[in-house]
Design an enzyme around this catalytic site. Structure first.
Site, PDB file in Angstrom:
ATOM      1  N   GLY A 190      28.736  17.033  66.332  1.00  0.00           N
ATOM      2  CA  GLY A 190      28.356  17.879  67.457  1.00  0.00           C
ATOM      3  C   GLY A 190      28.690  17.208  68.780  1.00  0.00           C
ATOM      4  CB  SER A 222      32.680  14.245  64.464  1.00  0.00           C
ATOM      5  OG  SER A 222      33.291  14.628  65.672  1.00  0.00           O
ATOM      6  CD1 TRP A 223      26.414  13.820  67.358  1.00  0.00           C
ATOM      7  CD2 TRP A 223      27.020  12.296  68.875  1.00  0.00           C
ATOM      8  NE1 TRP A 223      25.267  13.297  67.917  1.00  0.00           N
ATOM      9  CE2 TRP A 223      25.606  12.360  68.855  1.00  0.00           C
ATOM     10  CE3 TRP A 223      27.637  11.393  69.749  1.00  0.00           C
ATOM     11  CZ2 TRP A 223      24.801  11.570  69.656  1.00  0.00           C
ATOM     12  CZ3 TRP A 223      26.834  10.601  70.560  1.00  0.00           C
ATOM     13  CH2 TRP A 223      25.442  10.696  70.517  1.00  0.00           C
ATOM     14  CG  ASP A 249      40.809  13.680  64.518  1.00  0.00           C
ATOM     15  OD1 ASP A 249      40.780  14.541  65.413  1.00  0.00           O
ATOM     16  OD2 ASP A 249      39.787  13.168  64.022  1.00  0.00           O
ATOM     17  CG  HIS A 276      37.958  16.337  64.029  1.00  0.00           C
ATOM     18  ND1 HIS A 276      37.844  15.066  64.547  1.00  0.00           N
ATOM     19  CD2 HIS A 276      36.715  16.891  64.155  1.00  0.00           C
ATOM     20  CE1 HIS A 276      36.607  14.862  64.959  1.00  0.00           C
ATOM     21  NE2 HIS A 276      35.897  15.950  64.720  1.00  0.00           N
TER      22      HIS A 276
END
Length: 319
Positions: free
Chosen positions: A44, A116-117, A271, A299
């Site tokens: 996120g 990711s985050w 990515d 990604h």
């Protein structure tokens, strides 16, 4: 060792944990109650956990803990309203939440995974509490830097110029050269619900664009849900506007704290959202890490999920 996603399983335990500032976190545990504890940190910021995330974990090997970070998913209160106090939603708050959840579940040490985050968050957590982390399996590596945020919100317009022009179109002209997430955050807190909804929609369209080179990509169905859009966009713009509440180069500068922690980093060669240089820089400063670059992935896609499963299983057999 399996390299495919496991069948979907239901949690054997779940609940709402009251933390600080009137926040309650939704959490769940899946798999083997006597298995290796592993924490999953979603991306996120603000996307929440999905049922599919449970499928990364071998249900016979792991006691997997998943939770929705404050303000999103099934946690309360949601960050969707323009009057919600976001000053109590920062990286430091989430680190405290993670520790409270660990203590609530009676876990001494755990393997930490994230995407990711969730990678940035996991690295900051491990640097703050290295003694709590057995090993790390991290995919789509991010470092939460201003350089990365500028790339994903501005510089990537060189690759998608038409779509970037559409992305900045809702913003006042005088704000288009500044902090774009901060400008969007102001729109998402506007008293006019039409302004808020249009901003959320445009932000999510850009989110879809910058992962669109991922092999096998299709538009995210989650962005079609207006409730999800409102929550996710408020939180991601809040965090990115504030450089993820991290000091400049905080993660890279703290890598020496992770020297004794084994890790597998998984990153897609294509990515575009998060170029490979961040994963490479972190790997170079982390002697105990292995970097797996997937030639056919972005990604996500191209065997990405399977590589995360393989990384988790490999670490489980080595710890």
């Amino acid at each position: 060792m399996s390299a495919v996603l496991y069948p979907a399983v239901e949690p054997y335990e779940s609940g709402l944990l009251e933390v600080s500032n009137g926040q309650s976190l939704y959490w769940e545990t899946v798999g083997n109650p006597a298995g290796i504890p592993v924490l999953y940190l979603h991306g996120g910021p603000g996307s929440g956990c999905t049922v599919g995330a449970r499928r990364f974990f071998d249900p016979e090997t792991f006691r997997a803990v998943l939770f929705d970070q404050r303000g999103c998913g099934r946690s309360l209160p949601l960050a969707s309203g323009p009057d919600v106090d976001l000053t109590v939603n920062t990286t430091a708050h989430i680190l405290d939440d993670i520790e409270r959840l660990r203590e609530h579940l009676g876990i001494e040490r755990w393997l930490v995974s994230g995407l990711s985050w969730g990678v940035s968050l996991g690295l900051v957590y491990a640097q703050a509490f290295p003694g709590r982390v057995i090993a790390m399996a991290l995919g789509a590596v991010t470092g939460g830097t201003r350089l990365e945020i500028e790339w994903i919100t501005r510089a990537m317009g060189r690759i998608f110029p038409r779509e970037w022009e559409e992305f900045v179109a809702p913003l006042p002209v005088e704000e288009r050269d500044g902090n774009l997430p901060a400008a969007y955050a102001r729109l998402l807190a506007d008293p006019d619900p039409v302004v808020r909804e249009n901003a959320a929609l445009q932000w999510c369209r850009w989110e879809d664009v910058h992962v669109s080179l991922m092999p096998g990509w299709t538009p995210s169905v989650r962005y079609q849900n207006p409730d999800f859009r409102r929550v996710m966009t408020r939180l991601v713009t809040h965090y990115w506007a504030n450089d993820c509440f991290l000091a400049p180069n905080q993660i890279l500068d703290g890598m020496d704290r992770l020297a004794e922690i084994p890790a597998i980093l998984v990153h897609g060669l294509y990515d575009i959202s998060g170029p490979l240089d961040t994963a490479w820089a972190i790997h170079q400063r982390w002697p105990g890490s292995e970097l797996v670059v997937l030639d056919g992935a972005g990604h996500g896609g191209g065997g990405f999920n399977e590589a995360i499963v393989e990384a988790l299983n490999s670490l489980a057999h080595s710890v």
